[in-house]
Design a protein around this motif. Structure first.
Motif, PDB file in Angstrom:
ATOM      1  N   GLY A 114       0.813  -1.204   0.000  1.00  0.00           N
ATOM      2  CA  GLY A 114       0.000   0.000   0.000  1.00  0.00           C
ATOM      3  C   GLY A 114       0.850   1.258   0.000  1.00  0.00           C
ATOM      4  N   GLU A 140      -7.047  -3.297 -13.238  1.00  0.00           N
ATOM      5  CA  GLU A 140      -7.004  -3.006 -11.803  1.00  0.00           C
ATOM      6  C   GLU A 140      -5.697  -3.502 -11.205  1.00  0.00           C
ATOM      7  OE1 GLU A 140      -7.433  -3.379  -7.638  1.00  0.00           O
ATOM      8  OE2 GLU A 140      -7.728  -5.177  -8.829  1.00  0.00           O
ATOM      9  N   THR A 142      -4.156  -4.006  -7.978  1.00  0.00           N
ATOM     10  CA  THR A 142      -3.945  -5.061  -6.986  1.00  0.00           C
ATOM     11  C   THR A 142      -4.504  -6.404  -7.460  1.00  0.00           C
ATOM     12  OG1 THR A 142      -5.960  -4.354  -5.838  1.00  0.00           O
ATOM     13  CG2 THR A 142      -3.874  -3.491  -5.032  1.00  0.00           C
ATOM     14  N   LYS A 176      -3.734  -8.624  -0.401  1.00  0.00           N
ATOM     15  CA  LYS A 176      -4.500  -7.834  -1.373  1.00  0.00           C
ATOM     16  C   LYS A 176      -5.536  -6.965  -0.683  1.00  0.00           C
ATOM     17  CE  LYS A 176      -7.766  -8.145  -5.202  1.00  0.00           C
ATOM     18  NZ  LYS A 176      -8.546  -7.048  -4.614  1.00  0.00           N
ATOM     19  N   LYS A 177      -6.266  -7.541   0.271  1.00  0.00           N
ATOM     20  CA  LYS A 177      -7.293  -6.790   0.979  1.00  0.00           C
ATOM     21  C   LYS A 177      -6.702  -5.634   1.770  1.00  0.00           C
ATOM     22  CE  LYS A 177     -11.089  -8.733  -0.272  1.00  0.00           C
ATOM     23  NZ  LYS A 177     -12.060  -7.931  -1.069  1.00  0.00           N
ATOM     24  N   THR A 179      -3.874  -4.124   1.185  1.00  0.00           N
ATOM     25  CA  THR A 179      -3.401  -3.129   0.223  1.00  0.00           C
ATOM     26  C   THR A 179      -4.551  -2.225  -0.226  1.00  0.00           C
ATOM     27  OG1 THR A 179      -1.660  -4.593  -0.602  1.00  0.00           O
ATOM     28  CG2 THR A 179      -2.309  -2.785  -2.023  1.00  0.00           C
ATOM     29  N   ASP A 180      -5.703  -2.815  -0.497  1.00  0.00           N
ATOM     30  CA  ASP A 180      -6.875  -2.021  -0.891  1.00  0.00           C
ATOM     31  C   ASP A 180      -7.257  -1.030   0.192  1.00  0.00           C
ATOM     32  OD1 ASP A 180      -7.100  -3.207  -3.360  1.00  0.00           O
ATOM     33  OD2 ASP A 180      -8.550  -4.722  -2.708  1.00  0.00           O
ATOM     34  N   TYR A 181      -7.224  -1.471   1.451  1.00  0.00           N
ATOM     35  CA  TYR A 181      -7.566  -0.575   2.561  1.00  0.00           C
ATOM     36  C   TYR A 181      -6.572   0.572   2.666  1.00  0.00           C
ATOM     37  CZ  TYR A 181     -11.237  -3.559   4.513  1.00  0.00           C
ATOM     38  OH  TYR A 181     -12.390  -4.261   4.705  1.00  0.00           O
ATOM     39  N   LEU A 183      -4.751   1.826   0.227  1.00  0.00           N
ATOM     40  CA  LEU A 183      -4.897   2.694  -0.934  1.00  0.00           C
ATOM     41  C   LEU A 183      -6.192   3.495  -0.901  1.00  0.00           C
ATOM     42  CD1 LEU A 183      -3.635   0.369  -3.825  1.00  0.00           C
ATOM     43  CD2 LEU A 183      -2.447   2.318  -2.831  1.00  0.00           C
ATOM     44  N   GLU A 184      -7.275   2.878  -0.432  1.00  0.00           N
ATOM     45  CA  GLU A 184      -8.594   3.500  -0.514  1.00  0.00           C
ATOM     46  C   GLU A 184      -9.096   4.036   0.809  1.00  0.00           C
ATOM     47  OE1 GLU A 184     -10.878   0.302  -2.044  1.00  0.00           O
ATOM     48  OE2 GLU A 184      -9.651   0.124  -3.846  1.00  0.00           O
ATOM     49  N   LYS A 262     -16.011   3.098  -3.580  1.00  0.00           N
ATOM     50  CA  LYS A 262     -14.594   3.049  -3.214  1.00  0.00           C
ATOM     51  C   LYS A 262     -14.058   4.405  -2.792  1.00  0.00           C
ATOM     52  CE  LYS A 262     -12.900  -0.990  -5.688  1.00  0.00           C
ATOM     53  NZ  LYS A 262     -11.853  -1.510  -6.592  1.00  0.00           N
TER      54      LYS A 262
END
Length: 294
Positions: A114, A140, A142, A176-177, A179-181, A183-184, A262
C-alpha cells in the motif's frame, strides 16, 4: 520526499514479511520474490541475490514501457528490497501455527504494498508487469498483481507442498485486501438509490437527522408510467442501518438499492453543517418547477 519515505517504509515492511514469516515457515510469495523463495527452499540460493537479478531484468524492460517517474522510483526500490532482505534474512524464527505466520505475512505485505503503490512505485517483479498492464490497458492494479502472483504460487506445490501452498494463498489474499484498505482508506462508504413518491420528505430528514445531503432526480416508471422522485445519497457504512430505518419510517414501500463506493470527494455529502437547510444545488425545488411548467 514523502514518496521516498513511503517507498522506504513499504519496502522494509515487505522485506520483513519475507524474512520473518515466509522464509522460516516454508511459505512462498507471489511473483519474483516467490520465485526466489522457491529457489531458496529447493537449492539454497539467497533470495536477496535472485530478487535483485530478476527485478533488474524486468525493470530494464519496463524502462521502455512505463512512465519515467515510475521507473525512477522503482530503480530505487528494487535494490532497496534486496538490501533489506539481505539485512534481515537471518532474524526469522519458525512459528508452530503456520496459519498465524501466513496471516501476519499477509498483513505486513499488504501494508508495505500500500505504501509503495501510494508512492507510485512498485516492488519489482510482477508488480512491474501489473504497472505496465495498468498503465497501458487500465487493468485493476492489486487484482492483476494478485493473479500474476498466484500463478507463481501454484508452482510451489512441487516444492513446499500443497498445505503450505494453500497457506501462501491465504497470505496473498490478506495482502491484497490490506493493500486495498491502505490505498482506498478504512472509511468505507455506501451509495444508496431510493425511488419513492416521498423523496422531498426523505431528503429533509436525511439533512436534519443525519447531517448529510441528497440529490433528487425526476424518474419515470417504465411499467407504471408514473413519475417518481429518485434520491441518491452517500453515507458511511456504519450509518447505513440508520438510513434504512429513516426511509422505512417515511415510506415502507420505497425501492432501495445499496451500492459499494470506493472513493468519494467533493460535494456536500459529508459536511458537518449546512448554511441552507434545503440546498438548491442538491435538493431541487419541485414546487417551483411545477409552477414554471404550468
Amino acid at each position: 520526499m514523502k514518496d521516498y519515505i513511503y517507498i522506504t517504509i513499504g519496502t522494509l515492511l515487505f522485506s520483513l514479511s519475507i524474512t520473518l514469516f515466509a522464509m522460516p515457515n516454508n511459505l512462498a510469495e507471489g511473483g519474483i520474490v516467490g520465485l526466489s523463495l522457491l529457489l531458496y527452499f529447493s537449492i539454497g540460493l539467497s533470495p536477496a541475490l535472485v530478487t535483485f537479478i530478476f527485478n533488474a531484468l524486468l525493470l530494464a524492460i519496463g524502462f521502455k514501457l512505463l512512465p519515467r517517474h515510475m521507473v525512477y522510483k522503482s530503480i530505487i526500490n528494487v535494490p532497496l528490497l534486496s538490501f533489506f532482505i539481505y539485512l534481515t534474512e537471518g532474524y526469522g524464527q519458525t512459528i508452530e501455527d503456520t496459519l498465524l505466520a501466513a496471516i501476519f505475512a499477509g498483513l505486513l505485505t499488504g501494508v508495505g504494498f500500500g505504501f509503495i503503490f501510494r508512492a507510485g512505485s512498485s516492488t519489482g517483479g510482477t508488480s512491474i508487469i501489473a504497472r505496465m498492464l495498468n498503465h497501458r490497458f487500465g487493468w485493476e492494479l492489486t487484482g492483476t498483481n494478485f493473479i500474476l502472483d498466484s500463478i507463481i504460487v501454484v508452482f510451489g506445490v512441487f516444492i513446499i507442498g500443497p498445505i503450505n501452498t494453500m497457506y501462501t494463498i491465504i497470505a496473498l489474499y490478506i495482502g491484497k485486501k490490506v493493500t486495498d484498505y491502505v490505498l482506498e482508506g478504512f472509511d468505507a462508504k455506501k451509495a444508496v438509490t431510493i425511488i419513492s413518491p416521498k423523496g422531498q420528505e426523505i431528503s429533509k430528514l436525511v439533512l436534519e437527522q443525519m447531517t448529510s445531503s441528497a440529490t433528487i432526480f425526476d424518474g419515470y416508471g417504465g411499467y407504471t408510467r408514473e413519475q417518481r422522485e429518485v434520491i441518491y445519497i452517500v453515507v458511511r457504512s456504519h450509518r447505513l442501518f440508520s438510513l434504512k430505518q429513516l426511509i422505512q419510517g417515511v415510506d415502507p414501500h420505497a425501492f432501495v438499492v445499496v451500492h459499494n463506493v470506493k472513493d468519494v470527494s467533493g460535494g456536500t455529502f459529508f459536511v458537518t453543517q449546512h448554511d441552507h437547510p434545503l440546498d438548491p444545488t442538491t435538493v431541487p425545488d419541485f414546487e417551483q418547477k411545477t409552477e414554471s411548467k404550468r
